[in-house]
Motif scaffolding. Structure first.
Motif, PDB file in Angstrom:
ATOM      1  N   GLN A 419       3.378   7.980  -5.863  1.00 58.56           N
ATOM      2  CA  GLN A 419       1.890   8.036  -6.677  1.00 58.56           C
ATOM      3  C   GLN A 419       0.670   7.782  -6.179  1.00 58.56           C
ATOM      4  OE1 GLN A 419       3.730   6.082 -10.100  1.00 58.56           O
ATOM      5  NE2 GLN A 419       3.564   7.836 -11.230  1.00 58.56           N
ATOM      6  N   VAL A 420       0.735   7.194  -5.135  1.00 58.10           N
ATOM      7  CA  VAL A 420      -0.430   6.601  -4.628  1.00 58.10           C
ATOM      8  C   VAL A 420      -1.344   7.704  -3.608  1.00 58.10           C
ATOM      9  CG1 VAL A 420      -1.501   5.312  -2.666  1.00 58.10           C
ATOM     10  CG2 VAL A 420       0.413   4.229  -4.334  1.00 58.10           C
ATOM     11  N   HIS A 421      -2.574   7.987  -4.235  1.00 55.89           N
ATOM     12  CA  HIS A 421      -3.453   8.970  -3.710  1.00 55.89           C
ATOM     13  C   HIS A 421      -4.342   8.500  -2.669  1.00 55.89           C
ATOM     14  CE1 HIS A 421      -4.095  13.321  -5.193  1.00 55.89           C
ATOM     15  NE2 HIS A 421      -4.755  13.069  -3.845  1.00 55.89           N
ATOM     16  N   MET A 422      -4.308   8.749  -1.577  1.00 56.16           N
ATOM     17  CA  MET A 422      -5.405   8.315  -0.525  1.00 56.16           C
ATOM     18  C   MET A 422      -6.601   9.245  -0.792  1.00 56.16           C
ATOM     19  SD  MET A 422      -5.228   8.571   3.676  1.00 56.16           S
ATOM     20  CE  MET A 422      -4.027   7.070   3.532  1.00 56.16           C
ATOM     21  N   GLY A 423      -7.734   8.969  -1.173  1.00 55.11           N
ATOM     22  CA  GLY A 423      -8.733   9.836  -1.850  1.00 55.11           C
ATOM     23  C   GLY A 423      -9.653  10.343  -0.529  1.00 55.11           C
ATOM     24  N   LEU A 424     -10.101   9.213   0.519  1.00 53.45           N
ATOM     25  CA  LEU A 424     -11.102   9.687   1.485  1.00 53.45           C
ATOM     26  C   LEU A 424     -11.238   8.564   2.353  1.00 53.45           C
ATOM     27  CD1 LEU A 424     -14.037   7.613   0.878  1.00 53.45           C
ATOM     28  CD2 LEU A 424     -14.326   9.756  -0.748  1.00 53.45           C
ATOM     29  N   ILE A 425     -11.585   8.563   3.679  1.00 50.32           N
ATOM     30  CA  ILE A 425     -11.957   7.574   4.687  1.00 50.32           C
ATOM     31  C   ILE A 425     -13.194   7.976   5.008  1.00 50.32           C
ATOM     32  CG2 ILE A 425     -11.309   7.082   6.950  1.00 50.32           C
ATOM     33  CD1 ILE A 425      -8.600   8.864   6.443  1.00 50.32           C
ATOM     34  N   VAL A 426     -13.818   6.754   5.326  1.00 47.27           N
ATOM     35  CA  VAL A 426     -15.323   6.440   5.573  1.00 47.27           C
ATOM     36  C   VAL A 426     -15.165   5.664   7.067  1.00 47.27           C
ATOM     37  CG1 VAL A 426     -17.582   5.281   5.416  1.00 47.27           C
ATOM     38  CG2 VAL A 426     -16.074   6.096   3.484  1.00 47.27           C
ATOM     39  N   ARG A 427     -15.409   6.679   8.187  1.00 50.55           N
ATOM     40  CA  ARG A 427     -15.301   6.151   9.374  1.00 50.55           C
ATOM     41  C   ARG A 427     -16.646   5.915  10.319  1.00 50.55           C
ATOM     42  NH1 ARG A 427     -11.317   9.711  12.497  1.00 50.55           N
ATOM     43  NH2 ARG A 427      -9.897   8.236  11.329  1.00 50.55           N
ATOM     44  N   SER A 460      -8.727   1.929  13.610  1.00 52.08           N
ATOM     45  CA  SER A 460      -9.197   0.518  13.391  1.00 52.08           C
ATOM     46  C   SER A 460     -10.495   0.820  13.030  1.00 52.08           C
ATOM     47  CB  SER A 460      -8.727  -0.167  14.272  1.00 52.08           C
ATOM     48  OG  SER A 460      -9.043  -1.461  14.172  1.00 52.08           O
ATOM     49  N   GLY A 461     -10.637   0.029  11.972  1.00 47.82           N
ATOM     50  CA  GLY A 461     -12.310   0.028  11.345  1.00 47.82           C
ATOM     51  C   GLY A 461     -12.333   1.001  10.322  1.00 47.82           C
ATOM     52  N   ASP A 462     -11.479   2.078  10.027  1.00 48.65           N
ATOM     53  CA  ASP A 462     -11.646   3.032   8.825  1.00 48.65           C
ATOM     54  C   ASP A 462     -11.737   2.407   7.733  1.00 48.65           C
ATOM     55  OD1 ASP A 462     -11.709   5.112  10.534  1.00 48.65           O
ATOM     56  OD2 ASP A 462      -9.602   5.998  10.231  1.00 48.65           O
ATOM     57  N   HIS A 463     -12.501   2.583   6.784  1.00 46.28           N
ATOM     58  CA  HIS A 463     -12.602   2.376   5.441  1.00 46.28           C
ATOM     59  C   HIS A 463     -11.858   3.410   4.483  1.00 46.28           C
ATOM     60  CE1 HIS A 463     -15.636  -1.127   5.226  1.00 46.28           C
ATOM     61  NE2 HIS A 463     -15.675  -0.677   6.658  1.00 46.28           N
ATOM     62  N   VAL A 464     -10.424   3.009   3.944  1.00 46.75           N
ATOM     63  CA  VAL A 464      -9.616   4.049   3.354  1.00 46.75           C
ATOM     64  C   VAL A 464      -9.712   3.747   1.868  1.00 46.75           C
ATOM     65  CG1 VAL A 464      -7.581   4.952   3.240  1.00 46.75           C
ATOM     66  CG2 VAL A 464      -8.206   4.056   5.315  1.00 46.75           C
ATOM     67  N   VAL A 465      -9.979   4.743   1.006  1.00 49.40           N
ATOM     68  CA  VAL A 465     -10.082   4.377  -0.579  1.00 49.40           C
ATOM     69  C   VAL A 465      -9.050   5.186  -1.322  1.00 49.40           C
ATOM     70  CG1 VAL A 465     -11.529   4.663  -2.548  1.00 49.40           C
ATOM     71  CG2 VAL A 465     -12.547   4.602  -0.258  1.00 49.40           C
ATOM     72  N   PHE A 466      -8.331   4.290  -2.011  1.00 50.04           N
ATOM     73  CA  PHE A 466      -7.065   4.978  -2.922  1.00 50.04           C
ATOM     74  C   PHE A 466      -7.161   4.890  -4.108  1.00 50.04           C
ATOM     75  CE2 PHE A 466      -5.328   2.881   1.150  1.00 50.04           C
ATOM     76  CZ  PHE A 466      -4.476   3.716   1.569  1.00 50.04           C
ATOM     77  N   PHE A 467      -6.378   5.649  -4.902  1.00 46.34           N
ATOM     78  CA  PHE A 467      -6.349   5.773  -6.468  1.00 46.34           C
ATOM     79  C   PHE A 467      -5.224   5.501  -6.579  1.00 46.34           C
ATOM     80  CE2 PHE A 467      -5.422   7.306 -10.366  1.00 46.34           C
ATOM     81  CZ  PHE A 467      -6.375   7.062 -11.351  1.00 46.34           C
TER      82      PHE A 467
END
Length: 488
Positions: A419-427, A460-467
């Motif tokens: 059910q976890v949704h990886m929405g986007l990555i800011v690199r 390494s260093g990626d910002h990952v946003v989850f819903f």
């Protein structure tokens, strides 16, 4: 984590409820014994009756082995002194204080270990103003939450029939808008005689009229995403120009002052029933803000001031009933969009799905700031959604392939809960630690917003946003991203 909360008011109760649900050991201090008994009856926590500035009371609450103190009593002075006592006598490692005064800010010498020993300041009024300003900026959004230093946003909006993406499968949004970095992460659908229901999203999910749609996107793409979900082809979004603020509260005053800084952009009217308060507001606010004395639910006054032409009506008093009634009246008189500030959680639940477009609870607006301090791992931002049930989470990827379960691995290979949704990555966001050692003359790379696919590899260093549709999933995500020296 062992946490002491000073104050069982609305903010303290909301913080306690959220932190207990994450299996923290919570103790609440308050002088009102009856209020504590009610809180103990609802949640698995301990109450201690007394003043939080007394060493004996803090000792009884377990300050000697506490990880975090959250001081959110009614008075700023109580919160500041409590933090200082906790640090001096009990060496509490981290202290957070709710302070309404504008004379304190993070990093101030007054808050240092030699001062009041406060690691972070929380101000519900400032949190509300920042949040409402985002809703003014993006007409049609029900929620706007920022990530990665403002480079990405989570928005929610109500889908309207006739909009390009409504009635279509989610994959069509990607095909029709290939240049827009967006990921639909959740849909909450209305059903007759029952609450909105969570609908898991994949490419084949169809967006229906009336759905509350949650989307993650690069900040510059937010207007296009809102248009695809709300506007008929060929129509442009109508910007917010005319605002009417009902009530001269601290929140209303600070919001009016902030919006008035954008000279010529907004026409702002503020209605306040108390004559003395009106005089004080008229003297302190910029001349662009028109202060009117009158009752908030005076139909004649609203008609005289052209309420039907107002783009956004905001009821911001400290009284829930007044805010609800004023908002409903304004909506009936033709206001396009209304917001009611509602302090009681139960009232906010009742208002969801009514003619009030946005029912905003102060505690929910600032809860994310608080939660980010209690999370394990390198959590950068937390936003509580759907009245505390769901959550959006930003985690920074750390370590290397030998010490991390995620670095160098494809998204499809990550053992995330279904059910976890990886929405986007800011690199490419600057790392504060790395930046300190880097050559200051070297140009910093421009951060990139990536919509993850199955083959995307985390670095390494990626910002990952989850819903996360349920908060119980938080620990599993945090555990997966934790760096371990023993992992190979």
């Amino acid at each position: 984590m062992k946490i002491i909360i000073l104050g069982a008011g609305r903010v303290g109760q909301s913080a306690a409820a959220s932190l207990v649900s994450e299996h923290n050991d919570i103790t609440v201090i308050d002088t009102d014994a009856e209020r504590l008994r009610e809180l103990e009856a609802r949640h698995d926590l301990r109450g201690v009756v007394g003043s939080g500035i007394e060493p004996a009371v803090l000792a009884e609450a377990g300050a000697r082995d506490t990880d975090l103190l959250i001081a959110c009593a009614a008075q700023d002075e109580t919160n500041l002194v409590c933090c200082k006592v906790a640090q001096m006598l009990f060496a509490v490692p981290q202290c957070i204080a709710r302070v309404r005064s504008g004379g304190f800010a993070d990093g101030s010498a007054l808050l240092s270990r030699e001062g009041f020993a406060v690691d972070h300041i929380l101000c519900p009024e400032d949190s509300l103003v920042r949040y409402i300003a985002k809703l003014v900026q993006y007409p049609g959004a029900l929620q706007v939450r920022e990530f990665a230093g403002g480079r990405a946003c989570l928005i929610s909006t109500r889908a309207r029939a006739g909009a390009p993406a409504v009635g279509q499968e989610i994959r069509r949004l990607r095909q029709d808008m290939p240049e827009v970095g967006v990921r639909i992460v959740a849909i909450y659908r209305r059903f007759a005689d029952e609450p909105d229901r969570f609908v898991p999203c994949d490419g084949a999910t169809c967006i229906e009229p009336g759905d509350e749609v949650f989307a993650l996107a690069a900040t510059e793409c937010v207007p296009q995403v809102l248009a695809a979900l709300r506007l008929r082809p060929g129509l442009a979004a109508r910007p917010v120009r005319r605002l009417m603020l009902a009530g001269g509260s601290v929140v209303a005053e600070r919001l009016a002052r902030q919006l008035a800084q954008e000279t010529g952009r907004f026409q702002i009217k503020l209605i306040e029933p108390d004559a003395q308060r009106c005089t004080a507001l008229a003297a302190s606010l910029p001349e662009e803000v028109l202060v009117l004395q009158g009752e908030l639910a005076d139909e004649d006054l609203l008609a005289e001031e052209g309420v039907e032409e107002v783009d956004f009506f905001l009821a911001l008093t400290d009284d829930d009933e007044n805010n609800i009634m004023a908002s409903l009246l304004a909506k009936r008189m033709g206001v396009r969009r209304v917001l009611a500030l509602i302090h009681r959680h139960a009232y906010a639940e009742l208002m969801h799905g009514t003619q009030i477009d946005i029912a905003l609870t102060p505690a929910q607006a600032m809860l994310g700031e608080l939660l980010a301090y209690t999370r394990r791992g390198d959590v950068q931002a937390v936003h509580s959604l759907r009245r505390g049930v769901a959550e959006a989470l930003e985690i920074v990827v750390r370590g290397e392939r030998k010490s991390s379960r995620v670095v160098g691995r494809r998204v499809e290979d990550l053992p995330l809960p279904p059910q976890v949704h990886m929405g986007l990555i800011v690199r490419g966001l600057p790392d504060l630690q790395a930046s300190a050692a880097a050559d200051p003359a070297a140009p910093a790379p421009e951060p990139e917003v990536i919509i993850p696919r199955s083959h995307t590899v985390l670095e390494s260093g990626d910002h990952v946003v989850f819903f996360l549709p349920h908060k119980r999933l938080v620990r599993e995500v945090e555990k997966l991203f934790r760096v371990s020296a023993m992992f190979f």
